[in-house]
Design a protein around this motif. Structure first.
Motif, PDB file in Angstrom:
ATOM      1  N   TYR A 137     -44.687  46.068 -15.296  1.00 31.46           N
ATOM      2  CA  TYR A 137     -43.469  46.577 -15.945  1.00 31.46           C
ATOM      3  C   TYR A 137     -42.444  45.439 -16.014  1.00 31.46           C
ATOM      4  N   PRO A 138     -42.571  44.529 -16.966  1.00 28.83           N
ATOM      5  CA  PRO A 138     -41.716  43.339 -17.007  1.00 28.83           C
ATOM      6  C   PRO A 138     -40.307  43.585 -17.545  1.00 28.83           C
ATOM      7  N   THR A 139     -39.922  44.844 -17.714  1.00 28.97           N
ATOM      8  CA  THR A 139     -38.609  45.143 -18.285  1.00 28.97           C
ATOM      9  C   THR A 139     -37.491  45.159 -17.250  1.00 28.97           C
ATOM     10  N   ALA A 140     -37.806  45.024 -15.980  1.00 27.67           N
ATOM     11  CA  ALA A 140     -36.779  45.044 -14.937  1.00 27.67           C
ATOM     12  C   ALA A 140     -36.984  43.866 -13.996  1.00 27.67           C
ATOM     13  N   ASN A 141     -35.906  43.455 -13.347  1.00 23.90           N
ATOM     14  CA  ASN A 141     -35.983  42.432 -12.309  1.00 23.90           C
ATOM     15  C   ASN A 141     -36.185  43.144 -10.977  1.00 23.90           C
ATOM     16  N   TRP A 142     -37.434  43.312 -10.608  1.00 28.59           N
ATOM     17  CA  TRP A 142     -37.770  44.154  -9.457  1.00 28.59           C
ATOM     18  C   TRP A 142     -37.307  43.558  -8.140  1.00 28.59           C
ATOM     19  N   ASP A 143     -37.201  42.238  -8.064  1.00 27.10           N
ATOM     20  CA  ASP A 143     -36.679  41.649  -6.839  1.00 27.10           C
ATOM     21  C   ASP A 143     -35.219  42.018  -6.628  1.00 27.10           C
ATOM     22  N   LYS A 144     -34.431  41.985  -7.710  1.00 21.04           N
ATOM     23  CA  LYS A 144     -33.019  42.349  -7.591  1.00 21.04           C
ATOM     24  C   LYS A 144     -32.879  43.847  -7.309  1.00 21.04           C
ATOM     25  N   LEU A 145     -33.745  44.657  -7.906  1.00 20.94           N
ATOM     26  CA  LEU A 145     -33.690  46.102  -7.660  1.00 20.94           C
ATOM     27  C   LEU A 145     -33.992  46.398  -6.192  1.00 20.94           C
ATOM     28  N   LEU A 146     -34.974  45.715  -5.620  1.00 23.93           N
ATOM     29  CA  LEU A 146     -35.286  45.892  -4.201  1.00 23.93           C
ATOM     30  C   LEU A 146     -34.093  45.519  -3.333  1.00 23.93           C
ATOM     31  N   PHE A 147     -33.469  44.386  -3.652  1.00 23.39           N
ATOM     32  CA  PHE A 147     -32.278  43.960  -2.910  1.00 23.39           C
ATOM     33  C   PHE A 147     -31.186  45.015  -2.982  1.00 23.39           C
ATOM     34  N   SER A 148     -30.943  45.547  -4.177  1.00 24.72           N
ATOM     35  CA  SER A 148     -29.898  46.553  -4.363  1.00 24.72           C
ATOM     36  C   SER A 148     -30.227  47.826  -3.597  1.00 24.72           C
ATOM     37  N   ALA A 149     -31.486  48.234  -3.600  1.00 21.63           N
ATOM     38  CA  ALA A 149     -31.879  49.439  -2.867  1.00 21.63           C
ATOM     39  C   ALA A 149     -31.578  49.291  -1.375  1.00 21.63           C
ATOM     40  N   LYS A 150     -31.836  48.125  -0.827  1.00 26.97           N
ATOM     41  CA  LYS A 150     -31.551  47.906   0.595  1.00 26.97           C
ATOM     42  C   LYS A 150     -30.046  47.911   0.853  1.00 26.97           C
ATOM     43  N   GLU A 151     -29.269  47.406  -0.085  1.00 22.90           N
ATOM     44  CA  GLU A 151     -27.816  47.453   0.062  1.00 22.90           C
ATOM     45  C   GLU A 151     -27.311  48.889   0.059  1.00 22.90           C
ATOM     46  N   SER A 152     -27.846  49.729  -0.841  1.00 19.30           N
ATOM     47  CA  SER A 152     -27.433  51.133  -0.889  1.00 19.30           C
ATOM     48  C   SER A 152     -27.790  51.858   0.405  1.00 19.30           C
ATOM     49  N   ILE A 153     -28.969  51.567   0.925  1.00 16.25           N
ATOM     50  CA  ILE A 153     -29.384  52.192   2.182  1.00 16.25           C
ATOM     51  C   ILE A 153     -28.437  51.790   3.306  1.00 16.25           C
ATOM     52  N   TYR A 154     -28.074  50.515   3.377  1.00 17.36           N
ATOM     53  CA  TYR A 154     -27.150  50.081   4.427  1.00 17.36           C
ATOM     54  C   TYR A 154     -25.801  50.796   4.317  1.00 17.36           C
ATOM     55  N   LYS A 155     -25.306  50.954   3.081  1.00 18.56           N
ATOM     56  CA  LYS A 155     -24.000  51.583   2.894  1.00 18.56           C
ATOM     57  C   LYS A 155     -24.022  53.056   3.283  1.00 18.56           C
ATOM     58  N   ALA A 156     -25.181  53.697   3.180  1.00 25.62           N
ATOM     59  CA  ALA A 156     -25.297  55.074   3.649  1.00 25.62           C
ATOM     60  C   ALA A 156     -25.531  55.117   5.163  1.00 25.62           C
ATOM     61  N   TRP A 157     -26.332  54.198   5.657  1.00 28.12           N
ATOM     62  CA  TRP A 157     -26.754  54.180   7.053  1.00 28.12           C
ATOM     63  C   TRP A 157     -25.612  53.886   8.022  1.00 28.12           C
ATOM     64  N   PHE A 158     -24.881  52.791   7.795  1.00 26.28           N
ATOM     65  CA  PHE A 158     -23.945  52.336   8.824  1.00 26.28           C
ATOM     66  C   PHE A 158     -22.821  53.332   9.114  1.00 26.28           C
ATOM     67  N   PRO A 159     -22.155  53.909   8.102  1.00 28.42           N
ATOM     68  CA  PRO A 159     -21.103  54.880   8.431  1.00 28.42           C
ATOM     69  C   PRO A 159     -21.631  56.102   9.183  1.00 28.42           C
ATOM     70  N   ALA A 160     -22.905  56.445   8.950  1.00 33.88           N
ATOM     71  CA  ALA A 160     -23.470  57.634   9.590  1.00 33.88           C
ATOM     72  C   ALA A 160     -23.966  57.365  11.004  1.00 33.88           C
ATOM     73  N   THR A 161     -24.330  56.107  11.304  1.00 36.13           N
ATOM     74  CA  THR A 161     -24.939  55.796  12.596  1.00 36.13           C
ATOM     75  C   THR A 161     -24.139  54.805  13.440  1.00 36.13           C
ATOM     76  N   SER A 162     -23.235  54.051  12.814  1.00 33.89           N
ATOM     77  CA  SER A 162     -22.475  52.987  13.482  1.00 33.89           C
ATOM     78  C   SER A 162     -23.403  51.951  14.111  1.00 33.89           C
ATOM     79  N   ARG A 163     -24.566  51.763  13.502  1.00 31.05           N
ATOM     80  CA  ARG A 163     -25.537  50.804  14.021  1.00 31.05           C
ATOM     81  C   ARG A 163     -25.900  49.810  12.928  1.00 31.05           C
ATOM     82  N   PRO A 164     -26.088  48.538  13.288  1.00 28.71           N
ATOM     83  CA  PRO A 164     -26.454  47.540  12.278  1.00 28.71           C
ATOM     84  C   PRO A 164     -27.853  47.790  11.731  1.00 28.71           C
ATOM     85  N   LEU A 165     -28.090  47.304  10.538  1.00 24.41           N
ATOM     86  CA  LEU A 165     -29.389  47.458   9.890  1.00 24.41           C
ATOM     87  C   LEU A 165     -29.628  46.225   9.033  1.00 24.41           C
ATOM     88  N   GLY A 166     -30.672  45.492   9.345  1.00 26.75           N
ATOM     89  CA  GLY A 166     -30.987  44.290   8.588  1.00 26.75           C
ATOM     90  C   GLY A 166     -31.983  44.562   7.480  1.00 26.75           C
TER      91      GLY A 166
END
Length: 223
Positions: A137-166
């Protein structure tokens, strides 16, 4: 654009331009008083989007949106949410905690990650997945999408748990057809974590030269 990947219970506001820095409340302006102009600009527009989103929920007094010691937005009582900004785009999404316990959003320019960054942020299985999706599926930059998905998860995770996530603590599985992804926080990170934050589902979209992702954790009814 952002509303496409969020439930109706979330209120959103997005902009493809900026508002004047002078629109900040004095208390907000103090948070970025010593920052460079570009940072003050994106901060002002992000806070503008956040206030508009909070107002859309209804019944919440207007006022400045300050920051936690970690720099995240300090939302009014009973509200969770996130702000994101990248070149040419700003957005905020919020929801009442009576229905949604955690929410994360992220936006990134739809361009490949710089050389070497994928290896730094992606687990081996994720690197394989990115290459497979890119070939099929060459229509998307999947590496950037993966990076963004991890950023969204962190933004949901940290306020709910007060724990770091790498980056290395979450394994992402992206569905390239349905516009969804699943994030599994790895067992080494889960000690004493809230069970509802162990497996996180998200959605993604690409448009206007931007990759956007979101993660929403709905409140579970009592057992």
């Amino acid at each position: 654009m952002i509303e496409r990947i969020l439930p109706s219970a979330a209120a959103v506001h997005e902009m493809f331009g900026d508002v004047p820095v002078g629109s900040l409340h004095p208390e907000e302006a103090a948070l970025v008083r010593d920052s460079v102009e570009t940072r003050r600009q994106e901060f002002a527009t992000g806070r503008h989007c956040a206030r508009r989103a909070v107002a859309a929920l209804g019944g919440i007094p207007a006022g400045p949106l300050l920051a936690t010691p970690q720099g995240a937005p300090r939302w009014p009582a009973g509200v969770c949410g996130a702000i994101t900004h990248c070149a040419g785009y700003r957005a905020a999404a919020v929801a009442r905690t009576s229905g949604i316990t955690a929410l994360g959003i992220d936006a990134e320019p739809d361009v490949p990650l710089p050389e070497g960054v994928l290896e730094a942020v992606a687990l081996p299985a994720e690197q394989v997945q990115v290459k497979q999706h890119a070939a099929r599926y060459p229509t998307a930059n999947w590496d950037k999408l993966l990076f963004s998905a991890k950023e969204s998860i962190y933004k949901a995770w940290f306020p709910a748990t007060s724990r770091p996530l790498g980056f290395e603590h979450v394994l992402i599985d992206v569905d390239p057809v349905r516009g969804t992804f699943h994030g599994r926080v790895l067992p080494s990170t889960l000690r004493a974590a809230e069970p509802s934050m162990c497996d996180l589902d998200g959605r993604w979209a690409v448009g206007h030269g931007i990759v956007i992702t979101s993660v929403v954790v709905e409140r579970r009814p009592p057992a």
